[in-house]
Motif scaffolding. Structure first.
Motif, short mmCIF file in Angstrom:
data_model
loop_
_atom_site.label_atom_id
_atom_site.label_comp_id
_atom_site.label_asym_id
_atom_site.label_seq_id
_atom_site.Cartn_x
_atom_site.Cartn_y
_atom_site.Cartn_z
N GLU A 109 0.86 -1.18 0.00
CA GLU A 109 0.00 0.00 0.00
C GLU A 109 0.89 1.23 0.00
N ALA A 110 0.66 2.12 -0.95
CA ALA A 110 1.49 3.32 -1.01
C ALA A 110 1.18 4.26 0.14
N GLN A 111 -0.10 4.59 0.31
CA GLN A 111 -0.48 5.51 1.38
C GLN A 111 -1.72 5.05 2.13
N GLY A 112 -2.76 4.68 1.43
CA GLY A 112 -3.97 4.20 2.10
C GLY A 112 -5.06 5.26 2.19
N ARG A 113 -5.71 5.54 1.07
CA ARG A 113 -6.76 6.55 1.02
C ARG A 113 -7.88 6.25 2.03
N SER A 114 -8.38 5.02 1.98
CA SER A 114 -9.50 4.67 2.84
C SER A 114 -9.12 4.73 4.32
N LEU A 115 -7.87 4.40 4.61
CA LEU A 115 -7.38 4.50 5.98
C LEU A 115 -7.44 5.94 6.48
N ILE A 116 -6.98 6.87 5.67
CA ILE A 116 -6.99 8.28 6.06
C ILE A 116 -8.42 8.78 6.24
N GLU A 117 -9.31 8.35 5.35
CA GLU A 117 -10.71 8.76 5.47
C GLU A 117 -11.33 8.22 6.75
N ALA A 118 -10.99 6.99 7.10
CA ALA A 118 -11.48 6.41 8.36
C ALA A 118 -10.92 7.15 9.56
N MET A 119 -9.66 7.53 9.50
CA MET A 119 -9.04 8.31 10.58
C MET A 119 -9.80 9.61 10.80
N SER A 120 -10.21 10.24 9.69
CA SER A 120 -10.90 11.54 9.79
C SER A 120 -12.29 11.42 10.40
N ARG A 121 -12.86 10.22 10.39
CA ARG A 121 -14.19 10.01 10.98
C ARG A 121 -14.10 9.43 12.39
N ASN A 160 -3.75 -9.19 18.70
CA ASN A 160 -3.38 -8.46 19.91
C ASN A 160 -3.64 -6.97 19.77
N LYS A 161 -3.42 -6.44 18.55
CA LYS A 161 -3.68 -5.03 18.30
C LYS A 161 -5.18 -4.75 18.39
N ILE A 162 -6.00 -5.66 17.90
CA ILE A 162 -7.46 -5.50 18.00
C ILE A 162 -7.89 -5.47 19.47
N ILE A 163 -7.34 -6.39 20.26
CA ILE A 163 -7.66 -6.42 21.69
C ILE A 163 -7.25 -5.11 22.36
N ASP A 164 -6.03 -4.66 22.07
CA ASP A 164 -5.52 -3.42 22.64
C ASP A 164 -6.40 -2.24 22.23
N CYS A 165 -6.81 -2.25 20.97
CA CYS A 165 -7.66 -1.18 20.44
C CYS A 165 -9.01 -1.14 21.15
N ILE A 166 -9.61 -2.30 21.36
CA ILE A 166 -10.91 -2.37 22.04
C ILE A 166 -10.78 -1.94 23.50
N ASN A 167 -9.71 -2.36 24.14
CA ASN A 167 -9.53 -2.03 25.56
C ASN A 167 -9.15 -0.58 25.79
N ASN A 168 -8.59 0.07 24.76
CA ASN A 168 -8.17 1.47 24.89
C ASN A 168 -8.77 2.28 23.74
N TYR A 169 -10.06 2.09 23.55
CA TYR A 169 -10.70 2.61 22.34
C TYR A 169 -10.60 4.13 22.21
N SER A 170 -10.84 4.85 23.26
CA SER A 170 -10.83 6.31 23.20
C SER A 170 -9.48 6.84 22.74
N ASP A 171 -8.39 6.28 23.27
CA ASP A 171 -7.05 6.71 22.88
C ASP A 171 -6.78 6.40 21.41
N PHE A 172 -7.14 5.20 20.98
CA PHE A 172 -6.90 4.80 19.60
C PHE A 172 -7.70 5.68 18.63
N SER A 173 -8.93 6.01 18.99
CA SER A 173 -9.77 6.86 18.16
C SER A 173 -9.19 8.26 18.04
N SER A 174 -8.77 8.84 19.16
CA SER A 174 -8.23 10.20 19.18
C SER A 174 -6.92 10.29 18.41
#
Length: 381
Positions: free
Chosen positions: A293-305, A337-351
């Motif tokens: 993946e060069a950059q990840g358009r959909s990833l950036i769009e998801a980050m913005s939401r 493991n990253k999914i588990i970490d993400c769920i357990n620390n969702y607010s931080d990962f989202s921000s």
């Protein structure tokens, strides 16, 4: 000024002659060029679709631009008509004052070769890595990857101007002796500054990418869900994985059946780019598990939401997210493991995901790209 844009994108034509293209090329993307150049022509491949499928793609308005179809040179028919394709491209190149070639692409290599032969300057938009995408595409791709990589690198090096979508990754792999510019290919018209996402036991995960291109990596998310189920992590959670994108889902469905997680998966199909943000607003966790993946358009769009985002450690994606959001490609346990970490620390990962998207706001990218195209136009006038 006449501008010619050459790429491998597959346009769609219905029985009424209407043209469509996928989510990467909305009218907003084309306006970047048509607002600068008085005449704009796109040269690319085309395939037939029925008119009832047109609503799944972006309409290509020929009111302010034209389209020149060429055969796909990777098909049997295209190989037989290679000389005709080359002749069409050469005529279009000679008739244009500015030639923009999007790389990597087979059409782009042909066009750059013609430009070199007739001593016509050309601009390369570098939006991906030929080596990574071909090596991870198929066995045939592994065979031709060294050749296409060399040709892509050669023609980008000899371009009069090169526009890169990443800060470091593509520039280092495909340097140029011409003028170098950096500008993302992603444009965020709407950044969610206000809404805060919260997580419940109903968890939605998604990936947006072509579903029949194996290097997009959705199978590793499917296998990670299987691992999490076996470990008992999903016992008290209602988790659904929404796989979005065009293509045949047979392979991924077979993987899901084998991993005993088909009940957790929904194949959404393609979504118009204009509807992507509304869809992402319903998603909690976005995962880009690509092998290339060069950059990840959909990833950036998801980050913005404000989706909590994870991505594999490939290409320019590592420039977008903190290290704790990044997993080793193909590594199911690491992803799990990253999914588990993400769920357990969702607010931080989202921000943290959201913060990384701010540099791609519409006004910032638009002004930067407009300045680049105006410089290029002035150079060729």
């Amino acid at each position: 000024m006449k501008c010619l844009f050459i790429h491998d994108a597959v346009f769609k034509r219905d029985e009424k002659g209407n043209l469509y293209n996928d989510g990467s090329f909305s009218e907003e993307v084309w306006e970047r060029y048509t607002n600068i150049f008085e005449e704009f022509t796109v040269v690319s491949r085309c395939e037939f679709i029925s008119s009832d499928l047109g609503e799944k793609f972006n309409f290509f308005d020929i009111g302010n631009k034209t389209f020149q179809e060429v055969e796909s040179i990777t098909s049997a028919r295209g190989i037989l008509r290679y000389k005709e394709t080359k002749k069409i491209m050469e005529a279009a190149i000679k008739d244009s004052e500015c030639v923009i070639i999007r790389m990597p692409s087979f059409n782009g290599i042909i066009a750059a070769n013609i430009c070199k032969r007739i001593k016509k300057p050309y601009v390369c938009e570098v939006v991906g890595c030929a080596w990574d995408s071909l090596r991870n595409y198929s066995n045939f791709g592994k065979i031709i990857a060294p050749i296409i990589y060399f040709l892509t690198k050669y023609y980008i090096y000899n371009a009069s101007d090169a526009v890169y979508i990443t800060k470091c990754f593509l520039e280092e792999r495909y340097p140029t002796k011409g003028n170098k510019y950096v500008c993302s290919n992603v444009l965020l018209k709407d950044v969610d500054n206000e809404r805060i996402k919260t997580l419940t036991n109903d968890i939605s995960i998604s990936t947006i990418a072509a579903i029949d291109v194996k290097y997009k990596g959705q199978e590793y998310v499917i296998k990670a869900l299987s691992y999490l189920r076996q470990e008992g992590f999903l016992n008290d959670k209602n988790l659904n994985y929404y796989i979005v994108g065009p293509g045949n889902n047979t392979y991924l469905k077979d993987v899901a059946i084998k991993e005993n997680v088909l009940d957790l998966i929904t194949f959404v199909g393609p979504i118009k780019h204009s509807e992507i943000y509304d869809f992402l607003d319903k998603i909690d966790i976005y995962i880009q598990p690509s092998l290339a993946e060069a950059q990840g358009r959909s990833l950036i769009e998801a980050m913005s939401r404000r989706c909590a985002c994870l991505c594999s450690d490939v290409g320019g994606m590592v420039e977008l997210l903190p290290k704790n959001h990044i997993f080793e490609r193909k590594n199911v346990v690491d992803l799990s493991n990253k999914i588990i970490d993400c769920i357990n620390n969702y607010s931080d990962f989202s921000s943290e995901s959201f913060e990384g998207s701010l540099e791609f706001k519409q006004e910032i990218v638009n002004n930067k790209r407009k300045d680049i195209l105006l410089r290029i136009k002035e150079k060729y006038e």
